[in-house]
Write a protein that holds these residues in place. Structure first.
Motif, PDB file in Angstrom:
ATOM      1  N   SER A 178      11.394  48.910  25.273  1.00  0.00           N
ATOM      2  CA  SER A 178      10.706  47.321  26.655  1.00  0.00           C
ATOM      3  C   SER A 178       9.938  46.041  25.757  1.00  0.00           C
ATOM      4  O   SER A 178      10.397  46.563  24.626  1.00  0.00           O
ATOM      5  N   ALA A 179      10.312  44.944  26.763  1.00  0.00           N
ATOM      6  CA  ALA A 179       9.857  43.782  25.602  1.00  0.00           C
ATOM      7  C   ALA A 179       8.769  43.563  27.064  1.00  0.00           C
ATOM      8  O   ALA A 179       8.325  42.479  26.927  1.00  0.00           O
ATOM      9  N   ALA A 180       7.510  44.396  27.624  1.00  0.00           N
ATOM     10  CA  ALA A 180       6.520  44.318  28.029  1.00  0.00           C
ATOM     11  C   ALA A 180       5.486  43.523  27.193  1.00  0.00           C
ATOM     12  O   ALA A 180       5.462  42.757  27.942  1.00  0.00           O
ATOM     13  N   LEU A 181       5.517  43.666  25.602  1.00  0.00           N
ATOM     14  CA  LEU A 181       4.697  42.971  25.098  1.00  0.00           C
ATOM     15  C   LEU A 181       5.752  41.511  25.227  1.00  0.00           C
ATOM     16  O   LEU A 181       4.013  39.943  25.359  1.00  0.00           O
ATOM     17  N   PHE A 182       6.501  41.098  25.090  1.00  0.00           N
ATOM     18  CA  PHE A 182       6.680  39.849  24.322  1.00  0.00           C
ATOM     19  C   PHE A 182       6.856  39.088  25.998  1.00  0.00           C
ATOM     20  O   PHE A 182       6.037  38.361  25.818  1.00  0.00           O
ATOM     21  N   THR A 208       9.462  38.959  34.790  1.00  0.00           N
ATOM     22  CA  THR A 208       9.514  40.163  35.023  1.00  0.00           C
ATOM     23  C   THR A 208      11.351  40.591  35.432  1.00  0.00           C
ATOM     24  O   THR A 208      11.546  42.054  34.949  1.00  0.00           O
ATOM     25  N   GLU A 209      11.547  39.640  36.153  1.00  0.00           N
ATOM     26  CA  GLU A 209      12.863  40.266  37.277  1.00  0.00           C
ATOM     27  C   GLU A 209      13.325  39.790  35.902  1.00  0.00           C
ATOM     28  O   GLU A 209      14.547  40.900  35.320  1.00  0.00           O
ATOM     29  N   GLN A 210      13.570  38.618  34.781  1.00  0.00           N
ATOM     30  CA  GLN A 210      15.539  38.660  34.007  1.00  0.00           C
ATOM     31  C   GLN A 210      14.969  40.240  32.675  1.00  0.00           C
ATOM     32  O   GLN A 210      15.641  40.651  32.485  1.00  0.00           O
ATOM     33  N   MET A 211      13.686  40.407  32.854  1.00  0.00           N
ATOM     34  CA  MET A 211      13.544  40.975  31.793  1.00  0.00           C
ATOM     35  C   MET A 211      14.298  42.276  31.660  1.00  0.00           C
ATOM     36  O   MET A 211      14.882  42.959  30.950  1.00  0.00           O
ATOM     37  N   ASP A 212      13.602  42.869  33.292  1.00  0.00           N
ATOM     38  CA  ASP A 212      14.153  44.044  33.544  1.00  0.00           C
ATOM     39  C   ASP A 212      16.242  43.681  33.755  1.00  0.00           C
ATOM     40  O   ASP A 212      16.351  44.880  33.154  1.00  0.00           O
ATOM     41  N   ARG A 213      16.568  42.713  33.872  1.00  0.00           N
ATOM     42  CA  ARG A 213      18.271  42.775  34.368  1.00  0.00           C
ATOM     43  C   ARG A 213      18.932  41.843  32.802  1.00  0.00           C
ATOM     44  O   ARG A 213      20.253  43.089  32.310  1.00  0.00           O
ATOM     45  N   GLU A 214      18.123  42.338  32.162  1.00  0.00           N
ATOM     46  CA  GLU A 214      18.539  42.878  30.281  1.00  0.00           C
ATOM     47  C   GLU A 214      18.610  43.538  29.997  1.00  0.00           C
ATOM     48  O   GLU A 214      18.991  43.705  29.037  1.00  0.00           O
ATOM     49  N   GLY A 215      18.053  44.534  30.312  1.00  0.00           N
ATOM     50  CA  GLY A 215      18.613  45.815  30.262  1.00  0.00           C
ATOM     51  C   GLY A 215      17.292  46.637  29.301  1.00  0.00           C
ATOM     52  O   GLY A 215      17.652  47.160  28.921  1.00  0.00           O
ATOM     53  N   PHE A 216      16.026  45.992  28.920  1.00  0.00           N
ATOM     54  CA  PHE A 216      15.515  46.064  28.652  1.00  0.00           C
ATOM     55  C   PHE A 216      14.568  47.377  29.125  1.00  0.00           C
ATOM     56  O   PHE A 216      14.732  47.201  30.408  1.00  0.00           O
ATOM     57  N   GLY A 217      13.581  48.573  28.510  1.00  0.00           N
ATOM     58  CA  GLY A 217      13.484  49.801  29.370  1.00  0.00           C
ATOM     59  C   GLY A 217      11.655  49.314  30.081  1.00  0.00           C
ATOM     60  O   GLY A 217      11.171  48.115  29.487  1.00  0.00           O
ATOM     61  N   ASN A 218      11.276  49.899  30.464  1.00  0.00           N
ATOM     62  CA  ASN A 218      10.330  50.538  31.310  1.00  0.00           C
ATOM     63  C   ASN A 218       8.918  50.503  29.649  1.00  0.00           C
ATOM     64  O   ASN A 218       8.702  51.482  29.453  1.00  0.00           O
ATOM     65  N   CYS A 219       7.691  50.110  30.236  1.00  0.00           N
ATOM     66  CA  CYS A 219       6.440  49.948  29.167  1.00  0.00           C
ATOM     67  C   CYS A 219       5.907  51.318  29.687  1.00  0.00           C
ATOM     68  O   CYS A 219       5.995  50.840  31.195  1.00  0.00           O
ATOM     69  N   ALA A 223       2.046  52.011  22.912  1.00  0.00           N
ATOM     70  CA  ALA A 223       1.217  51.351  21.954  1.00  0.00           C
ATOM     71  C   ALA A 223       2.055  50.954  20.648  1.00  0.00           C
ATOM     72  O   ALA A 223       1.467  50.353  19.834  1.00  0.00           O
ATOM     73  N   GLU A 224       3.405  51.338  20.544  1.00  0.00           N
ATOM     74  CA  GLU A 224       3.630  51.250  19.539  1.00  0.00           C
ATOM     75  C   GLU A 224       3.870  49.876  19.121  1.00  0.00           C
ATOM     76  O   GLU A 224       4.052  49.337  18.180  1.00  0.00           O
ATOM     77  N   CYS A 225       3.824  48.650  20.134  1.00  0.00           N
ATOM     78  CA  CYS A 225       4.671  47.113  20.297  1.00  0.00           C
ATOM     79  C   CYS A 225       3.684  46.785  19.429  1.00  0.00           C
ATOM     80  O   CYS A 225       4.331  45.413  18.460  1.00  0.00           O
ATOM     81  N   GLU A 226       2.608  46.793  20.221  1.00  0.00           N
ATOM     82  CA  GLU A 226       1.152  46.663  19.378  1.00  0.00           C
ATOM     83  C   GLU A 226       0.951  46.484  17.960  1.00  0.00           C
ATOM     84  O   GLU A 226       0.642  46.130  17.030  1.00  0.00           O
ATOM     85  N   ALA A 227       1.170  48.021  17.204  1.00  0.00           N
ATOM     86  CA  ALA A 227       1.527  47.910  15.791  1.00  0.00           C
ATOM     87  C   ALA A 227       2.318  47.696  14.643  1.00  0.00           C
ATOM     88  O   ALA A 227       2.004  47.371  13.923  1.00  0.00           O
ATOM     89  N   VAL A 228       3.593  47.313  15.306  1.00  0.00           N
ATOM     90  CA  VAL A 228       4.308  46.227  14.628  1.00  0.00           C
ATOM     91  C   VAL A 228       4.012  45.150  15.155  1.00  0.00           C
ATOM     92  O   VAL A 228       4.559  44.217  13.732  1.00  0.00           O
ATOM     93  N   CYS A 229       3.756  44.658  15.779  1.00  0.00           N
ATOM     94  CA  CYS A 229       3.384  42.978  16.385  1.00  0.00           C
ATOM     95  C   CYS A 229       3.023  41.790  15.588  1.00  0.00           C
ATOM     96  O   CYS A 229       1.619  42.727  14.401  1.00  0.00           O
ATOM     97  N   PRO A 230       3.871  41.653  13.945  1.00  0.00           N
ATOM     98  CA  PRO A 230       3.552  40.626  12.931  1.00  0.00           C
ATOM     99  C   PRO A 230       2.182  39.852  13.579  1.00  0.00           C
ATOM    100  O   PRO A 230       1.552  39.242  12.757  1.00  0.00           O
ATOM    101  N   LYS A 231       2.149  38.886  14.476  1.00  0.00           N
ATOM    102  CA  LYS A 231       1.249  38.292  15.244  1.00  0.00           C
ATOM    103  C   LYS A 231       0.323  39.053  16.174  1.00  0.00           C
ATOM    104  O   LYS A 231      -0.550  38.531  16.341  1.00  0.00           O
ATOM    105  N   LEU A 232      -0.047  40.495  16.063  1.00  0.00           N
ATOM    106  CA  LEU A 232      -1.707  41.095  16.248  1.00  0.00           C
ATOM    107  C   LEU A 232      -0.747  41.154  17.692  1.00  0.00           C
ATOM    108  O   LEU A 232      -3.047  40.913  18.253  1.00  0.00           O
TER     109      LEU A 232
END
Ligand code: SF4
Ligand code: FES
Length: 250
Positions: A178-182, A208-219, A223-232
């Motif tokens: 998912s690209a939800a955090l970005f 959000t429409e474009q995020m879905d169109r690009e083929g990213f999954g749903n959130c 919270a794995e995204c927050e755990a690896v984000c270099p900018k926290l």
């Protein structure tokens, strides 16, 4: 006192192009200074490969200061490696020990196809931003900085969200890719500020429409995204994006 150098075994993903099958190849890099960055260690490997007449390992980097977001790779199964809040270019070899085997792979997601080796195509993020991740209202010349008063707590939240460097680690770490955090970071930093208010509703709908169109999954709140984000970047921004979305609908 001389700094003890370490020897490293690498297993690196090699893939000729987006159509070919990839495989992990083994390499050795000796006499690595613990003060080197991870990318400097890869530079040494590449110099060695070029000297031997072999193709260097392709990887992206630009600023090498944790700002541009181009240097992402998966190191021992973790996007950007073992140090929390740190982009690959800011990761130092002192995080690893002598004789350690390190596996290096590209970020993997359907929306981020591998171009070559560790280089991926992250243009899906650019297309999300191009739908409205900016302010297009004509505000005339730059106003005096203190003419619009913004409470410190709000300004801090907006600036925290604006720290997103678009690296894609959040996508690589998410089990749904998912690209939800970005997307939430981009929506949040503008929604929180008065300057972003006029386009607030169209922005959340289009991004959000474009995020879905690009083929990213749903959130689904792993919270794995927050755990690896270099900018926290906090997943609190995803909750805000959802509130913004419902607000835009009704
Ligand atoms: S939210 Fe964090 S992990 Fe995702 S693109 Fe932005 S900086 Fe990278
Ligand atoms: S090279 Fe720019 S963030 Fe790592």
């Amino acid at each position: 006192m001389a700094i003890a150098k370490i020897n490293i075994n690498l297993k690196i993903w090699r893939q000729e192009n987006s159509k070919s099958r990839g495989r992990l190849e083994s390499y050795k890099v000796n006499d690595v200074s613990p003060d080197m960055s991870f990318l400097e260690m890869l530079d040494i490997l590449n110099e060695d490969l070029i000297r031997r007449g072999e193709l260097p390992v392709e990887f992206d980097s630009d600023c090498r200061e944790g700002i541009c977001g181009t240097c992402g790779m998966v190191i021992n199964g973790i996007a950007h490696g073992p140090k929390r809040g740190t982009a690959t270019c800011q990761l130092h070899m002192r995080q690893f020990h002598d004789g350690q085997t390190i596996t290096v792979e590209p970020f993997r997601a359907r929306a981020f196809p591998v171009i070559k080796d560790l280089v991926i195509d992250r243009s899906a993020f650019d297309r999300i931003i191009s739908r409205g991740g900016y302010i297009s209202v004509n505000t005339g010349s730059a106003p005096e900085a203190n003419s619009i008063l913004i409470p410190k707590e709000i300004a801090d939240k907006a600036m925290d969200a604006a720290a997103c460097i678009g690296c894609g680690a959040c996508v690589a770490a998410c089990p749904n890719a998912s690209a939800a955090l970005f997307t939430a970071a981009k929506i949040s930093h503008l929604a929180l500020l008065p300057q972003g208010n006029p386009e607030r509703k169209t922005r959340v709908r289009l991004l959000t429409e474009q995020m879905d169109r690009e083929g990213f999954g749903n959130c689904s709140n792993h919270a794995e995204c927050e755990a690896v984000c270099p900018k926290l970047i906090s997943i609190e921004n995803i909750a805000r994006m959802r509130r913004e979305f419902w607000r835009a609908l009704f």
